[in-house]
Design an enzyme around this catalytic site. Structure first.
Site, mmCIF file in Angstrom:
data_model
loop_
_atom_site.group_PDB
_atom_site.id
_atom_site.type_symbol
_atom_site.label_atom_id
_atom_site.label_comp_id
_atom_site.label_asym_id
_atom_site.label_seq_id
_atom_site.Cartn_x
_atom_site.Cartn_y
_atom_site.Cartn_z
ATOM 1 N N HIS A 11 0.825 -1.220 0.000
ATOM 2 C CA HIS A 11 0.000 0.000 0.000
ATOM 3 C C HIS A 11 0.856 1.265 0.000
ATOM 4 C CE1 HIS A 11 -3.320 -2.599 0.390
ATOM 5 N NE2 HIS A 11 -3.038 -2.975 1.626
ATOM 6 N N CYS A 43 -6.838 -7.250 4.132
ATOM 7 C CA CYS A 43 -8.074 -7.159 4.917
ATOM 8 C C CYS A 43 -9.159 -8.065 4.348
ATOM 9 C CB CYS A 43 -8.562 -5.720 4.962
ATOM 10 S SG CYS A 43 -8.615 -4.974 3.338
HETATM 11 C C1 LIG Z 1 -4.926 -10.158 7.549
HETATM 12 C C2 LIG Z 1 -4.760 -8.670 7.639
HETATM 13 C C3 LIG Z 1 -5.894 -7.852 7.685
HETATM 14 C C4 LIG Z 1 -5.747 -6.465 7.764
HETATM 15 N N1 LIG Z 1 -6.870 -5.686 7.798
HETATM 16 C C5 LIG Z 1 -6.748 -4.340 7.810
HETATM 17 C C6 LIG Z 1 -7.906 -3.499 7.771
HETATM 18 O O1 LIG Z 1 -9.051 -3.964 7.698
HETATM 19 N N2 LIG Z 1 -7.716 -2.146 7.802
HETATM 20 C C7 LIG Z 1 -6.475 -1.582 7.870
HETATM 21 O O2 LIG Z 1 -6.364 -0.350 7.879
HETATM 22 N N3 LIG Z 1 -5.358 -2.355 7.896
HETATM 23 C C8 LIG Z 1 -5.467 -3.710 7.879
HETATM 24 N N4 LIG Z 1 -4.333 -4.499 7.890
HETATM 25 C C9 LIG Z 1 -3.010 -3.870 7.973
HETATM 26 C C10 LIG Z 1 -2.511 -3.489 6.587
HETATM 27 O O3 LIG Z 1 -2.588 -4.587 5.714
HETATM 28 C C11 LIG Z 1 -1.068 -3.013 6.674
HETATM 29 O O4 LIG Z 1 -1.029 -1.913 7.546
HETATM 30 C C12 LIG Z 1 -0.584 -2.593 5.297
HETATM 31 O O5 LIG Z 1 -0.454 -3.718 4.459
HETATM 32 C C13 LIG Z 1 0.760 -1.878 5.367
HETATM 33 O O6 LIG Z 1 1.150 -1.574 4.070
HETATM 34 P P1 LIG Z 1 2.667 -1.296 3.735
HETATM 35 O O7 LIG Z 1 2.726 -1.038 2.275
HETATM 36 O O8 LIG Z 1 3.226 -0.266 4.639
HETATM 37 O O9 LIG Z 1 3.455 -2.639 4.142
HETATM 38 P P2 LIG Z 1 3.293 -4.162 3.746
HETATM 39 O O10 LIG Z 1 1.888 -4.481 3.431
HETATM 40 O O11 LIG Z 1 3.962 -4.913 4.824
HETATM 41 O O12 LIG Z 1 4.126 -4.291 2.397
HETATM 42 C C14 LIG Z 1 5.513 -4.176 2.344
HETATM 43 C C15 LIG Z 1 6.006 -4.714 1.012
HETATM 44 O O13 LIG Z 1 7.420 -4.572 0.964
HETATM 45 C C16 LIG Z 1 7.998 -5.715 0.335
HETATM 46 N N5 LIG Z 1 9.382 -5.819 0.781
HETATM 47 C C17 LIG Z 1 9.821 -5.829 2.073
HETATM 48 N N6 LIG Z 1 11.170 -5.903 2.101
HETATM 49 C C18 LIG Z 1 11.586 -5.956 0.818
HETATM 50 C C19 LIG Z 1 12.875 -6.022 0.209
HETATM 51 N N7 LIG Z 1 13.982 -6.067 0.944
HETATM 52 N N8 LIG Z 1 12.934 -6.072 -1.131
HETATM 53 C C20 LIG Z 1 11.805 -6.026 -1.889
HETATM 54 N N9 LIG Z 1 10.574 -5.929 -1.365
HETATM 55 C C21 LIG Z 1 10.460 -5.888 -0.030
HETATM 56 C C22 LIG Z 1 7.094 -6.859 0.801
HETATM 57 O O14 LIG Z 1 7.186 -7.964 -0.090
HETATM 58 C C23 LIG Z 1 5.734 -6.188 0.806
HETATM 59 O O15 LIG Z 1 5.042 -6.345 -0.414
HETATM 60 C C24 LIG Z 1 -4.452 -5.892 7.817
HETATM 61 C C25 LIG Z 1 -3.321 -6.707 7.779
HETATM 62 C C26 LIG Z 1 -3.457 -8.084 7.679
HETATM 63 C C27 LIG Z 1 -2.223 -8.945 7.616
#
Ligand SMILES: Cc1cc2nc3c(=O)[nH]c(=O)nc-3n(C[C@H](O)[C@H](O)[C@H](O)COP(=O)(O)OP(=O)(O)OC[C@H]3O[C@@H](n4cnc5c(N)ncnc54)[C@H](O)[C@@H]3O)c2cc1C
Length: 448
Positions: A11, A43
């Protein structure tokens, strides 16, 4: 030409890439993602388990092709293996070919997100212990749920609570374990969690609360036994959902972080090194109810923080407004929604916060149907500022949590919230909307 490296693309990374390319279509933007998809809405995992998803391919709102069309250079199935912040270079390795290369960048965006907490418990490495985080996990859980007889879910936060609910509704014998003595103990106070626990019991879910897991043991018949401080529970598989940690080892020691590794940013999403930006689960949030930095991994924070990077990456322009961690969940017939501090959360932080509880029907008794809403409003007795609210009902109360989120953000007192011009129409609410009513009760309790 300015070169930007974005590491991680769910995200925060997707919103950062999109916003940077909109603001700076002439920049060279490299996106690195170890998975082969991006923007997965985790989610939806529990909803998919319960067959409430029309098409799992719709659980993605963007794609590598879409970002490429905007001008990004996409490195999918690519792991960033090393980052030299001071030297402005990173190493990356293709997971397809194994080849490694170096990229020089002018600006770095760390959107590496979080990883599930995996406590060191004997037997936890068993392949019958399942994590719940990304698309691969979603596919595994969906496959395991199909025809499964039994499951143990460890962790009764939002994710574990939703999974346990969905497993139980598709006929899987479900046990929900948590070290806390209540479900959703970090999100709601007891008046509400009692109602949720009653629903679990009614649907045959075994609640093992106040119990810590001490071991996982694989059995010869393909099952796994989860031993706790209070008992032992055997099932075909177990799902571990006990929290998340920031994925920031690549920059550890090179930018300022909280003790858990979350990257500290200023209000422009800049880390302590000004050409490094961070957003989402890899970063801190400014938690408005306390006025302090905190770690609250939610998609709501990730998308808003990611989108801000495009507006600030050249010239710091638009500030981040912080978060109330507004959130919601549906468990059986109950809708639950909250914003800001609970009483238990305030107590844990040693804050002087009081709470007012109100249970009343959301619309007049003369309607053919109505339903009680439980409202809890938390407020500071010194300043009278609203600090949080929780709502629970069989009616849709999600808008109420969003309303209180705005009130906290805007620095409303209980007196102001009690006097807001809320609509009245019998289809929707009482002459005094329950958000205003619970605020008025708080004013009465505190005295003018
Ligand atoms: C089952 C579940 C349900 C959820 N429900 C909700 C909800 O209803 N509402 C809500 O607000 N939030 C919800 N969340 C939380 C939400 O999904 C996370 O807060 C959100 O995904 C964070 O997004 P992000 O992009 O910061 O990190 P992440 O989703 O953790 O993505 C990080 C990305 O970085 C990549 N990455 C990491 N290190 C490396 C590297 N060294 N090289 C290349 N790629 C790398 C990973 O592969 C990943 O794709 C939920 C989470 C889960 C697990």
């Amino acid at each position: 030409m300015t070169t930007v490296a974005i590491v991680g693309c769910t995200h925060a990374g997707t919103f950062a890439a999109t916003s940077i390319l909109r603001e700076h279509p002439d920049w060279s933007v490299h996106v690195f993602e170890r998975g082969d998809t991006l923007s997965f809405l985790s989610c939806g995992i529990a909803l998919w388990v319960g067959d409430h998803v029309s098409d799992p391919r719709k659980m993605f709102y963007s794609s590598p092709a879409e970002l490429e069309k905007l001008g990004a250079t996409m490195h999918m199935r690519t792991d960033v293996t090393d980052i030299d912040v001071a030297g402005k270079t990173l190493e990356f390795r293709s997971l397809e070919t194994g080849d490694s290369q170096t990229l020089r960048f002018d600006k770095l965006v760390v959107t590496t997100g979080s990883r599930p907490v995996v406590p060191s418990i004997p037997g936890i490495e068993s392949d019958r212990v399942q994590l719940c985080k990304n698309w691969d996990n979603a596919v595994q859980i969906k496959e395991r749920a199909h025809g499964a007889k039994s499951v143990v879910v460890i962790g009764a936060g939002y994710i574990g609570a939703e999974l346990a609910e969905q497993f139980s509704t598709i006929g899987v014998e479900t046990t929900l374990i948590d070290a806390a003595d209540r479900v959703l103990a970090n999100n709601f106070d007891k008046l509400i969690t009692d109602q949720v626990e009653e629903r679990y019991r009614k649907h045959g879910v075994t609640l093992a609360l106040g119990e810590k897991v001490t071991a996982f043991t694989d059995n010869a018949d393909g099952t796994v036994t989860v031993t706790t401080t209070g008992g032992a529970y055997t099932a075909q598989f177990a799902v571990l959902a006990v929290g998340f940690l920031p994925n920031t080892d690549l920059v550890r020691g090179q930018v300022d972080t909280l003790a858990n590794g979350a990257i500290i940013t200023n209000e422009y999403m800049q880390a302590s090194v000004p050409y490094v930006y961070a957003a989402g689960d890899s970063a801190t949030v400014h938690y408005n109810p306390t006025g302090e930095l905190d770690y609250i991994p939610l998609a709501t924070n990730a998308v808003r923080q990611g989108a801000l990077i495009g507006q600030n990456i050249d010239v710091p322009t638009r500030t981040y407004m912080g978060t109330q961690a507004t959130s919601a969940v549906q468990l059986y017939d109950l809708s639950l929604a909250a914003s800001g501090l609970t009483q238990a959360g305030a107590d844990r932080r040693g804050m002087d916060v009081r709470s007012t509880e109100l249970v009343e029907d959301y619309r007049p008794a003369f309607m053919l149907s109505t339903a009680p809403v439980t409202s809890i409003l938390s407020w500071d007795p010194q300043t009278r500022l609203v600090k949080g609210a929780q709502f629970c009902s069989t009616a849709d109360i999600s808008g109420a949590a969003n309303t209180v989120s705005v009130a906290i953000q805007a620095g409303f007192t209980i007196d102001m919230l009690a006097n807001v011009d809320f609509l009245f129409q019998p289809n929707f609410d009482q002459p005094v909307y329950y958000v205003g009513a619970v605020a008025a009760k708080a004013v009465a309790e505190q005295g003018a």
